[in-house]
Design a protein around this motif. Structure first.
Motif, PDB file in Angstrom:
ATOM      1  N   GLY A   1       0.808  -1.219   0.000  1.00 51.77           N
ATOM      2  CA  GLY A   1       0.000   0.000   0.000  1.00 51.77           C
ATOM      3  C   GLY A   1       0.838   1.264   0.000  1.00 51.77           C
ATOM      4  O   GLY A   1       0.549   2.218  -0.738  1.00 51.77           O
ATOM      5  N   GLU A   2       1.891   1.280   0.786  1.00 51.35           N
ATOM      6  CA  GLU A   2       2.738   2.463   0.856  1.00 51.35           C
ATOM      7  C   GLU A   2       3.478   2.698  -0.461  1.00 51.35           C
ATOM      8  O   GLU A   2       3.653   3.840  -0.888  1.00 51.35           O
ATOM      9  N   MET A   3       3.878   1.620  -1.119  1.00 49.28           N
ATOM     10  CA  MET A   3       4.534   1.777  -2.419  1.00 49.28           C
ATOM     11  C   MET A   3       3.556   2.311  -3.458  1.00 49.28           C
ATOM     12  O   MET A   3       3.898   3.194  -4.267  1.00 49.28           O
ATOM     13  N   ALA A   4       2.328   1.822  -3.448  1.00 46.30           N
ATOM     14  CA  ALA A   4       1.325   2.311  -4.401  1.00 46.30           C
ATOM     15  C   ALA A   4       1.065   3.799  -4.191  1.00 46.30           C
ATOM     16  O   ALA A   4       1.000   4.573  -5.155  1.00 46.30           O
ATOM     17  N   ALA A   5       0.921   4.212  -2.937  1.00 48.30           N
ATOM     18  CA  ALA A   5       0.667   5.627  -2.645  1.00 48.30           C
ATOM     19  C   ALA A   5       1.844   6.491  -3.081  1.00 48.30           C
ATOM     20  O   ALA A   5       1.655   7.598  -3.611  1.00 48.30           O
ATOM     21  N   PHE A   6       3.051   5.999  -2.873  1.00 50.40           N
ATOM     22  CA  PHE A   6       4.230   6.745  -3.318  1.00 50.40           C
ATOM     23  C   PHE A   6       4.240   6.898  -4.833  1.00 50.40           C
ATOM     24  O   PHE A   6       4.473   7.997  -5.364  1.00 50.40           O
ATOM     25  N   LEU A   7       3.990   5.805  -5.550  1.00 49.82           N
ATOM     26  CA  LEU A   7       4.055   5.845  -7.007  1.00 49.82           C
ATOM     27  C   LEU A   7       3.002   6.767  -7.616  1.00 49.82           C
ATOM     28  O   LEU A   7       3.183   7.267  -8.731  1.00 49.82           O
ATOM     29  N   CYS A   8       1.922   6.999  -6.908  1.00 47.89           N
ATOM     30  CA  CYS A   8       0.865   7.879  -7.405  1.00 47.89           C
ATOM     31  C   CYS A   8       1.023   9.314  -6.905  1.00 47.89           C
ATOM     32  O   CYS A   8       0.205  10.176  -7.241  1.00 47.89           O
ATOM     33  N   SER A   9       2.065   9.581  -6.143  1.00 47.96           N
ATOM     34  CA  SER A   9       2.274  10.901  -5.572  1.00 47.96           C
ATOM     35  C   SER A   9       3.225  11.726  -6.435  1.00 47.96           C
ATOM     36  O   SER A   9       3.906  11.215  -7.322  1.00 47.96           O
ATOM     37  N   ASP A  10       3.299  13.016  -6.129  1.00 47.99           N
ATOM     38  CA  ASP A  10       4.222  13.904  -6.841  1.00 47.99           C
ATOM     39  C   ASP A  10       5.680  13.549  -6.570  1.00 47.99           C
ATOM     40  O   ASP A  10       6.563  13.944  -7.333  1.00 47.99           O
ATOM     41  N   LYS A  11       5.935  12.806  -5.495  1.00 48.75           N
ATOM     42  CA  LYS A  11       7.305  12.392  -5.201  1.00 48.75           C
ATOM     43  C   LYS A  11       7.843  11.465  -6.287  1.00 48.75           C
ATOM     44  O   LYS A  11       9.057  11.312  -6.429  1.00 48.75           O
ATOM     45  N   ALA A  12       6.932  10.839  -7.033  1.00 48.29           N
ATOM     46  CA  ALA A  12       7.330   9.920  -8.104  1.00 48.29           C
ATOM     47  C   ALA A  12       6.938  10.492  -9.459  1.00 48.29           C
ATOM     48  O   ALA A  12       6.629   9.748 -10.387  1.00 48.29           O
ATOM     49  N   ARG A  13       7.009  11.790  -9.615  1.00 47.62           N
ATOM     50  CA  ARG A  13       6.439  12.465 -10.787  1.00 47.62           C
ATOM     51  C   ARG A  13       7.097  12.053 -12.101  1.00 47.62           C
ATOM     52  O   ARG A  13       6.481  12.181 -13.162  1.00 47.62           O
ATOM     53  N   LEU A  14       8.322  11.548 -12.063  1.00 47.84           N
ATOM     54  CA  LEU A  14       8.988  11.102 -13.283  1.00 47.84           C
ATOM     55  C   LEU A  14       9.286   9.599 -13.253  1.00 47.84           C
ATOM     56  O   LEU A  14      10.110   9.106 -14.029  1.00 47.84           O
ATOM     57  N   VAL A  15       8.602   8.892 -12.389  1.00 48.03           N
ATOM     58  CA  VAL A  15       8.741   7.438 -12.331  1.00 48.03           C
ATOM     59  C   VAL A  15       7.614   6.830 -13.151  1.00 48.03           C
ATOM     60  O   VAL A  15       6.442   6.941 -12.800  1.00 48.03           O
ATOM     61  N   SER A  16       7.959   6.209 -14.264  1.00 47.88           N
ATOM     62  CA  SER A  16       6.950   5.603 -15.133  1.00 47.88           C
ATOM     63  C   SER A  16       7.565   4.443 -15.898  1.00 47.88           C
ATOM     64  O   SER A  16       8.768   4.432 -16.184  1.00 47.88           O
ATOM     65  N   GLY A  17       6.744   3.464 -16.204  1.00 47.37           N
ATOM     66  CA  GLY A  17       7.204   2.295 -16.942  1.00 47.37           C
ATOM     67  C   GLY A  17       8.097   1.373 -16.135  1.00 47.37           C
ATOM     68  O   GLY A  17       8.804   0.540 -16.707  1.00 47.37           O
ATOM     69  N   GLN A  18       8.041   1.481 -14.811  1.00 47.93           N
ATOM     70  CA  GLN A  18       8.947   0.720 -13.950  1.00 47.93           C
ATOM     71  C   GLN A  18       8.247  -0.490 -13.320  1.00 47.93           C
ATOM     72  O   GLN A  18       7.047  -0.486 -13.103  1.00 47.93           O
ATOM     73  N   VAL A  19       9.041  -1.490 -13.035  1.00 45.52           N
ATOM     74  CA  VAL A  19       8.574  -2.703 -12.370  1.00 45.52           C
ATOM     75  C   VAL A  19       9.301  -2.792 -11.035  1.00 45.52           C
ATOM     76  O   VAL A  19      10.527  -2.973 -11.001  1.00 45.52           O
TER      77      VAL A  19
END
Length: 253
Positions: A221-239
């Protein structure tokens, strides 16, 4: 960032943990699930819908309701999944294969299909798809599950490519073995298929990770919330695996 998040299979297990993580960060929550009792037990402030994610008409209706009530959606967690059969490949029935793929792969596809236009129209959003470490290494006696979980990685990377120009990010989380009732069922079925005890299978999973541990729902859950936050604004296409680092995906105990 906080906003509006829709989580499939969000009423219990990993999905419920995701919803709780987003809620702690101030997001509005909408959970979709097949389990009416679990939906009823969710906090009253959460929106909820009883939905079969493998039914396109039902998914289309769900996103129509989301658009009507919320005006859009900022994050989608395509989390719905089932374990599927536990058996040697030659013993798996085609209908059991199809049922597993329908939820794990087609369910993620349908959620993304109907989320994408909303996110494109508003100029941004985040999609998180739940795969599994079985989608990275394979999974003996679980061919349909492993195949579907590999496939959602390809789906999500494609979403990241297609939607990036619209400000939409897409990433995959690969949980390891997650403590809870669903994993208990897996342990029991796998023990029967391998001629082992439940405890031996459990210890094999744990010892197959560098950290010697199962995962808890909150870790996902915490990883999902991080990935959807502005803190991960340039994180995409990652596994991203949340698994204590799997070093032996099929330990023999």
């Amino acid at each position: 960032m906080s906003g509006r998040v829709l989580i499939t299979a969000g009423a219990s297990g990993v999905g419920r943990a995701m919803a709780e993580s987003f809620a702690r960060d101030g997001w509005q929550i909408w959970i979709a699930d097949m389990d009416a009792a679990a939906l009823d037990a969710a906090p009253s402030s959460w929106m909820r819908s009883q939905v079969d994610v493998s039914n396109e008409a039902a998914v289309k209706t769900l996103f129509g309701e989301v658009l009507e009530v919320w005006g859009g959606v900022d994050a989608l967690c395509a989390n719905a999944g089932i374990a599927g059969p536990t058996a040697a490949v030659e013993e798996i029935k085609l209908q059991d294969w199809q049922a597993c793929v329908a939820v794990n792969l087609e369910g993620a596809f349908l959620a993304a299909k109907y989320a994408a236009p909303l996110m494109k129209a508003q100029g941004g959003g985040a999609i998180v798809v739940t795969s599994s470490t079985a989608g990275q290494y394979g999974y003996p006696y679980r061919a349909p599950y492993a195949a579907a979980k590999w496939a959602v990685i390809g789906l999500t990377k494609t979403l990241a490519m297609e939607l990036g120009a619209y400000g939409v990010r897409a990433n995959v989380i690969c949980p390891g073995a997650v403590e809870g009732p669903r994993m208990e069922g897996v342990l029991e079925r796998e023990a029967a298929a391998k001629g082992m005890t439940r405890d031996a299978v459990y210890n094999g999973y744990a010892s197959g990770t560098a950290m010697g541990s199962f995962v808890e729902g909150r870790d996902i859950g915490e990883m999902a919330a991080f990935l959807c936050s502005d803190k991960a604004r340039l994180v995409s296409g990652q596994v991203i695996a949340v698994d204590g680092f799997t070093v032996n995906p099929d330990p023999k105990v």
